[in-house]
Design a protein around this motif. Structure first.
Motif, PDB file in Angstrom:
ATOM      1  N   GLY A  51       0.790  -1.220   0.000  1.00  0.00           N
ATOM      2  CA  GLY A  51       0.000   0.000   0.000  1.00  0.00           C
ATOM      3  C   GLY A  51       0.824   1.272   0.000  1.00  0.00           C
ATOM      4  N   LEU A  52       1.983   1.242   0.654  1.00  0.00           N
ATOM      5  CA  LEU A  52       2.810   2.447   0.735  1.00  0.00           C
ATOM      6  C   LEU A  52       3.772   2.590  -0.438  1.00  0.00           C
ATOM      7  CD1 LEU A  52       3.702   2.720   4.535  1.00  0.00           C
ATOM      8  CD2 LEU A  52       1.846   3.801   3.264  1.00  0.00           C
ATOM      9  N   ALA A  53       3.913   1.547  -1.246  1.00  0.00           N
ATOM     10  CA  ALA A  53       4.825   1.627  -2.393  1.00  0.00           C
ATOM     11  C   ALA A  53       4.459   2.762  -3.353  1.00  0.00           C
ATOM     12  CB  ALA A  53       4.861   0.291  -3.133  1.00  0.00           C
ATOM     13  N   PRO A  54       3.177   2.933  -3.732  1.00  0.00           N
ATOM     14  CA  PRO A  54       2.855   4.067  -4.609  1.00  0.00           C
ATOM     15  C   PRO A  54       3.196   5.414  -3.980  1.00  0.00           C
ATOM     16  CG  PRO A  54       1.057   2.486  -4.576  1.00  0.00           C
ATOM     17  CD  PRO A  54       1.996   2.090  -3.479  1.00  0.00           C
ATOM     18  N   GLY A  55       3.041   5.527  -2.658  1.00  0.00           N
ATOM     19  CA  GLY A  55       3.410   6.767  -1.987  1.00  0.00           C
ATOM     20  C   GLY A  55       4.896   7.033  -2.054  1.00  0.00           C
ATOM     21  N   ILE A 159      17.625  -5.297   3.257  1.00  0.00           N
ATOM     22  CA  ILE A 159      17.136  -6.507   3.928  1.00  0.00           C
ATOM     23  C   ILE A 159      16.162  -6.123   5.029  1.00  0.00           C
ATOM     24  CG2 ILE A 159      17.796  -8.474   5.369  1.00  0.00           C
ATOM     25  CD1 ILE A 159      20.435  -8.576   3.908  1.00  0.00           C
ATOM     26  N   TYR A 160      16.557  -5.153   5.841  1.00  0.00           N
ATOM     27  CA  TYR A 160      15.675  -4.673   6.908  1.00  0.00           C
ATOM     28  C   TYR A 160      14.365  -4.151   6.326  1.00  0.00           C
ATOM     29  CZ  TYR A 160      13.835  -1.513  10.481  1.00  0.00           C
ATOM     30  OH  TYR A 160      13.012  -0.857  11.360  1.00  0.00           O
ATOM     31  N   GLY A 161      14.464  -3.373   5.237  1.00  0.00           N
ATOM     32  CA  GLY A 161      13.263  -2.812   4.629  1.00  0.00           C
ATOM     33  C   GLY A 161      12.348  -3.867   4.048  1.00  0.00           C
ATOM     34  N   GLY A 162      12.926  -4.930   3.476  1.00  0.00           N
ATOM     35  CA  GLY A 162      12.101  -6.006   2.943  1.00  0.00           C
ATOM     36  C   GLY A 162      11.416  -6.808   4.031  1.00  0.00           C
ATOM     37  N   LEU A 194      15.368   4.838  -3.355  1.00  0.00           N
ATOM     38  CA  LEU A 194      15.781   3.535  -2.829  1.00  0.00           C
ATOM     39  C   LEU A 194      14.676   2.905  -1.990  1.00  0.00           C
ATOM     40  CD1 LEU A 194      19.501   4.272  -1.817  1.00  0.00           C
ATOM     41  CD2 LEU A 194      18.615   3.293  -3.954  1.00  0.00           C
ATOM     42  N   SER A 195      14.006   3.707  -1.170  1.00  0.00           N
ATOM     43  CA  SER A 195      12.897   3.179  -0.364  1.00  0.00           C
ATOM     44  C   SER A 195      11.763   2.700  -1.249  1.00  0.00           C
ATOM     45  CB  SER A 195      12.387   4.261   0.601  1.00  0.00           C
ATOM     46  OG  SER A 195      13.376   4.635   1.530  1.00  0.00           O
ATOM     47  N   ALA A 196      11.497   3.458  -2.317  1.00  0.00           N
ATOM     48  CA  ALA A 196      10.455   3.042  -3.258  1.00  0.00           C
ATOM     49  C   ALA A 196      10.812   1.712  -3.907  1.00  0.00           C
ATOM     50  CB  ALA A 196      10.254   4.115  -4.330  1.00  0.00           C
ATOM     51  N   ALA A 197      12.078   1.544  -4.275  1.00  0.00           N
ATOM     52  CA  ALA A 197      12.511   0.287  -4.895  1.00  0.00           C
ATOM     53  C   ALA A 197      12.314  -0.887  -3.944  1.00  0.00           C
ATOM     54  CB  ALA A 197      13.975   0.392  -5.304  1.00  0.00           C
ATOM     55  N   VAL A 198      12.695  -0.704  -2.683  1.00  0.00           N
ATOM     56  CA  VAL A 198      12.522  -1.774  -1.697  1.00  0.00           C
ATOM     57  C   VAL A 198      11.044  -2.108  -1.530  1.00  0.00           C
ATOM     58  CG1 VAL A 198      12.743  -2.355   0.750  1.00  0.00           C
ATOM     59  CG2 VAL A 198      14.647  -1.273  -0.449  1.00  0.00           C
ATOM     60  N   ASN A 199      10.202  -1.087  -1.403  1.00  0.00           N
ATOM     61  CA  ASN A 199       8.772  -1.322  -1.208  1.00  0.00           C
ATOM     62  C   ASN A 199       8.135  -1.996  -2.418  1.00  0.00           C
ATOM     63  OD1 ASN A 199       8.840  -0.226   1.333  1.00  0.00           O
ATOM     64  ND2 ASN A 199       8.091   1.783   0.716  1.00  0.00           N
TER      65      ASN A 199
END
Length: 263
Positions: A51-55, A159-162, A194-199
């Motif tokens: 849900g937060l990936a588009p954001g 890894i933490y983000g995933g 980078l956060s978007a890529a992980v999400n």
């Protein structure tokens, strides 16, 4: 889903999208809300990631001006984030749910500590930059050893983000701010990408093999997209203490609730 649950989740999505763009700890708002509404922790995490990936994408687009001329930097960091996200999702899906529920309060506390110390880290980074001077357009005078170390750290944060997305943005800003000499707003834009890529990676995997609440995903997606744009445009004008205060209060409540549930 009860109507006021939907409203609360959408509002949490807007707030999280804004916080993720500006600070990087939006999960500490949405995750507790979902758990409080009765969603299992694993379902809350997987639905939250999708849900937060588009954001996250929305926030990254909002920083497109700060990212101009830094494509090479992004291309050098993205594989580490993507690979880290894959490892993190594998861990989440492989470990027993009980293990996740046990470790989540610890991860939340870790994330809260990072949010609290972030101003001091930023101040230290600023003083260090003033001593060293500004770097060039591709990341400053970072040595080859420093570059390898930074990519390794980005991989570990992936890894933490995933596994659990909360405060990965704070971690990224901390390590990049220490090891790079680009302007902080540029680093914030890189952090958002980078956060978007992980999400996106984690969300794609979860969508096929993990328990998901799609109504929650839809509400968070719409809310976070709006929040991502607000964060990029006006969120930087909000007092940082307000953002951190909300994160700490909500995150603490989530940690306490999860611990109580295990007793």
């Amino acid at each position: 889903m009860i109507w006021w649950h939907a409203v609360l989740i959408a509002i949490a999505g807007v707030w999280a999208g804004m916080i993720n763009t500006v600070v990087g700890s939006g999960t500490l708002v949405t995750f507790p809300v979902l758990v409080a509404l009765g969603y299992p922790p694993v379902t809350a995490t997987t639905s939250n990631a999708i849900g937060l990936a588009p954001g996250s994408v929305s926030g990254a687009i909002g920083y497109r001006h700060e990212l101009r001329g830094h494509g090479r930097v992004l291309l050098s960091f993205l594989p580490a984030s993507v690979l880290g996200a894959v490892v993190g999702t594998i861990l989440l899906l492989s470990l027993p749910p009980d293990a996740f529920e046990t470790i989540v309060p610890v991860l939340i506390v870790l994330a809260l500590v990072l949010v609290l110390v972030q101003p001091k880290v930023s101040a230290w980074v600023t003083r260090r930059r003033q001593r060293r001077g500004a770097g060039d357009a591709d990341g400053g005078s970072m040595s080859a050893k420093g570059a390898v170390g930074l990519v390794t750290l980005i991989f570990l944060i992936g890894i933490y983000g995933g596994y659990f997305t909360a405060a990965q943005g704070v971690m990224l800003m901390a390590v990049m701010g220490i090891l790079m000499t680009l302007p902080l707003q540029t680093l914030n834009g890189i952090k958002n990408v980078l956060s978007a890529a992980v999400n996106i990676v984690a969300g794609t995997v979860y969508a096929f093999v993990a328990p998901i609440s799609w109504p929650v995903v839809a509400l968070l997606a719409v809310g976070s997209v709006v929040g991502g744009q607000l964060g990029a445009k006006i969120g930087r004008k909000l007092p940082p203490r307000v953002l951190r205060g909300v994160i700490v209060v909500v995150g603490t409540a989530a940690a306490v609730q999860l611990v109580v549930q295990q007793l």
